[in-house]
Structures are given as C-alpha cells and as structure tokens.
Design a protein around this motif. Structure first.
Motif, mmCIF file in Angstrom:
data_model
loop_
_atom_site.group_PDB
_atom_site.id
_atom_site.type_symbol
_atom_site.label_atom_id
_atom_site.label_comp_id
_atom_site.label_asym_id
_atom_site.label_seq_id
_atom_site.Cartn_x
_atom_site.Cartn_y
_atom_site.Cartn_z
ATOM 1 N N SER A 13 0.877 -1.081 -0.092
ATOM 2 C CA SER A 13 -0.047 -0.080 -0.077
ATOM 3 C C SER A 13 0.685 1.125 0.066
ATOM 4 N N VAL A 14 1.814 1.246 0.702
ATOM 5 C CA VAL A 14 2.754 2.164 0.589
ATOM 6 C C VAL A 14 3.580 2.506 -0.688
ATOM 7 N N GLY A 15 3.645 1.473 -1.590
ATOM 8 C CA GLY A 15 4.278 1.629 -2.783
ATOM 9 C C GLY A 15 3.100 2.021 -3.655
ATOM 10 N N LEU A 16 1.929 1.627 -3.590
ATOM 11 C CA LEU A 16 0.476 1.983 -4.593
ATOM 12 C C LEU A 16 0.183 3.468 -4.196
ATOM 13 N N THR A 17 0.353 3.843 -2.967
ATOM 14 C CA THR A 17 -0.301 5.433 -2.788
ATOM 15 C C THR A 17 0.882 6.446 -2.551
ATOM 16 N N GLY A 102 -11.796 5.660 0.225
ATOM 17 C CA GLY A 102 -12.413 5.109 1.228
ATOM 18 C C GLY A 102 -13.463 4.078 0.847
ATOM 19 N N ALA A 103 -13.612 3.770 -0.485
ATOM 20 C CA ALA A 103 -14.599 3.005 -1.212
ATOM 21 C C ALA A 103 -14.091 2.165 -2.212
ATOM 22 N N TRP A 104 -14.856 0.953 -2.438
ATOM 23 C CA TRP A 104 -14.541 -0.139 -3.093
ATOM 24 C C TRP A 104 -15.265 0.308 -4.497
ATOM 25 N N PRO A 105 -14.307 0.469 -5.800
ATOM 26 C CA PRO A 105 -14.856 0.627 -6.942
ATOM 27 C C PRO A 105 -15.144 -0.518 -7.767
ATOM 28 N N THR A 106 -16.218 -0.356 -8.552
ATOM 29 C CA THR A 106 -16.779 -1.476 -9.606
ATOM 30 C C THR A 106 -16.972 -0.983 -10.952
ATOM 31 N N VAL A 107 -16.262 -1.658 -11.808
ATOM 32 C CA VAL A 107 -16.413 -0.940 -13.142
ATOM 33 C C VAL A 107 -17.399 -1.669 -13.882
ATOM 34 N N GLN A 108 -18.345 -1.287 -14.522
ATOM 35 C CA GLN A 108 -19.480 -1.880 -15.358
ATOM 36 C C GLN A 108 -19.351 -1.670 -16.658
ATOM 37 N N SER A 109 -19.153 -2.565 -17.671
ATOM 38 C CA SER A 109 -18.937 -2.391 -19.031
ATOM 39 C C SER A 109 -20.403 -1.816 -19.512
ATOM 40 N N SER A 125 -17.661 2.416 5.180
ATOM 41 C CA SER A 125 -17.923 2.689 6.388
ATOM 42 C C SER A 125 -17.906 4.271 6.444
ATOM 43 N N ALA A 126 -18.329 4.795 7.656
ATOM 44 C CA ALA A 126 -17.843 6.113 8.087
ATOM 45 C C ALA A 126 -16.633 6.617 8.181
ATOM 46 N N ASP A 127 -15.951 5.469 8.948
ATOM 47 C CA ASP A 127 -14.393 5.747 8.926
ATOM 48 C C ASP A 127 -13.665 5.810 7.834
ATOM 49 N N SER A 128 -14.112 4.850 6.777
ATOM 50 C CA SER A 128 -13.350 4.571 5.741
ATOM 51 C C SER A 128 -13.632 6.030 4.765
ATOM 52 N N TYR A 129 -14.678 6.694 4.882
ATOM 53 C CA TYR A 129 -14.888 8.153 4.084
ATOM 54 C C TYR A 129 -13.892 8.982 4.831
ATOM 55 N N THR A 130 -13.861 9.172 6.350
ATOM 56 C CA THR A 130 -13.178 9.978 6.670
ATOM 57 C C THR A 130 -11.571 9.887 6.696
ATOM 58 N N GLN A 131 -11.141 8.396 6.721
ATOM 59 C CA GLN A 131 -9.738 8.217 6.453
ATOM 60 C C GLN A 131 -9.016 8.110 5.097
ATOM 61 N N GLY A 132 -10.124 8.491 4.114
ATOM 62 C CA GLY A 132 -9.625 8.355 2.585
ATOM 63 C C GLY A 132 -8.297 9.240 2.548
ATOM 64 N N LEU A 133 -7.459 8.902 2.053
ATOM 65 C CA LEU A 133 -6.046 9.725 1.637
ATOM 66 C C LEU A 133 -6.370 11.110 0.729
ATOM 67 N N VAL A 134 -7.414 11.085 0.111
ATOM 68 C CA VAL A 134 -7.697 12.281 -0.704
ATOM 69 C C VAL A 134 -7.893 13.462 0.186
ATOM 70 N N TRP A 135 -8.270 13.341 1.628
ATOM 71 C CA TRP A 135 -8.500 14.496 2.351
ATOM 72 C C TRP A 135 -7.219 14.897 2.709
ATOM 73 N N ARG A 136 -6.032 14.491 2.922
ATOM 74 C CA ARG A 136 -4.866 14.601 2.986
ATOM 75 C C ARG A 136 -4.281 15.437 1.900
ATOM 76 N N VAL A 137 -4.269 14.915 0.620
ATOM 77 C CA VAL A 137 -3.946 15.390 -0.397
ATOM 78 C C VAL A 137 -4.472 16.831 -0.765
ATOM 79 N N MET A 138 -5.658 16.756 -0.394
ATOM 80 C CA MET A 138 -6.160 18.138 -0.623
ATOM 81 C C MET A 138 -6.159 19.075 0.593
ATOM 82 N N GLN A 139 -5.353 18.794 1.469
ATOM 83 C CA GLN A 139 -5.208 19.604 2.804
ATOM 84 C C GLN A 139 -6.523 19.843 3.305
ATOM 85 N N SER A 140 -7.429 18.991 3.335
ATOM 86 C CA SER A 140 -8.633 19.417 3.856
ATOM 87 C C SER A 140 -9.287 18.265 4.670
#
Length: 168
Positions: A13-17, A102-109, A125-140
């Motif tokens: 995950s360190v390598g991916l993110t 904080g969400a699992w994506p599914t692609v539908q053709s 979950s609510a925790d996964s939403y608040t812990q999403g790394l996007v908030w840190r990247v946005m400084q928000s």
C-alpha cells in the motif's frame, strides 16, 4: 525481519499510494483502517486473488533484499505487467482507489470500448470515508468531520508534508 500478511499489505500500500508506512499504519492506530481495507481487498476479489497479489509482492520484496524504500519500485514492476495478470493489475488499481476514497470501485462495462465502462463505488464505512487519503492530499477534511478547532481557517495552513505525514 519477520513479516506477516498485514505487513506485506501495508508495504504494498505504501508503494501504491506514495504515502509513508506511518501514514498507512500509524503506531497509535485507534481506527485500524488498514484491517478494514485488507478485508475489503480480500473479500471483493475472486479465487484468492488478494493473497496471490500479496504473495507476488512478497516474492519481489524479498528478492530485492526487503529494503524499506523499495516499495514503489516493486509495485511499478507489478503494475508494469511483470508476472502480473490484467485482472491483478485492475485489483491493485481498485486498492489505490480504496485507500484514497475509502470506497471499493466496480467498473461495469457499457459495451463501448472507448469509454471502458462506468465506475460505481461503495463506501465501506463512515471511518473509511473520513480516513480516505484524498483529504490529506487536498489539505482538507471530510464534510461533517474534522479534528480542527473552531477558527482554524484564520491561520495559514501547515505545509503539505504535515498532511501527508511524508516529509517533502
């Protein structure tokens, strides 16, 4: 150095993110989002694919001398197709999405090869939403959740490294 399944998940995950292991798996971790993400990664992939991906990562990591700091290079090899199937590459991309949103994506053709389909996501979950790394990247912070004190907006924001927990 003894590693377990979670250690390799965090390392990959360190390598991916691009975030440090301290951001992905902090020492003091009351929320333990990494466990929820590992469970989602495992549950949403068919036929033990999550374990296959982590085994491949482990093999490359050990072959490279198990050096901290080599995570991005190893993930780059895997995403570049070195012994990795297209389905596994997609799964790794889904894991990136999970860490950031904080969400699992599914692609539908949609039958149109130029668009690739439509992506739907399910917040874990609510925790996964608040812990999403996007908030840190946005400084928000996520709507409805903040650790900042009232009036924080009156001061200049700290440097980006303070949000990323990864020195610039």
């Amino acid at each position: 150095m003894v590693f377990d399944y979670m250690d390799y998940f965090v390392s990959m995950s360190v390598g991916l993110t691009g975030f440090s292991s301290d951001a992905i798996a902090p020492q003091l971790d009351t929320i333990d989002i990494k466990s929820a993400y590992l469970a989602a990664f495992d549950e949403n992939l068919p036929n033990g694919m999550a374990e296959q991906i982590l085994e491949r990562y482990k093999t490359l990591f050990v072959a490279g001398g198990s050096k901290p700091g080599s995570e991005e290079q190893i993930v780059g090899q895997m995403l570049g197709g070195s012994g990795t199937s297209a389905a596994q590459i997609l799964a790794m991309r889904q894991l990136i999405f999970l860490w950031y949103a904080g969400a699992w994506p599914t692609v539908q053709s949609d039958g149109n090869s130029s668009t690739g389909g439509q992506t739907f996501s399910t917040v874990l979950s609510a925790d996964s939403y608040t812990q999403g790394l996007v908030w840190r990247v946005m400084q928000s912070h996520p709507m409805g959740s903040t650790t900042y004190n009232y009036g924080y907006w009156a001061s200049n924001p700290p440097p980006l490294s303070a949000y990323l927990e990864n020195p610039v």
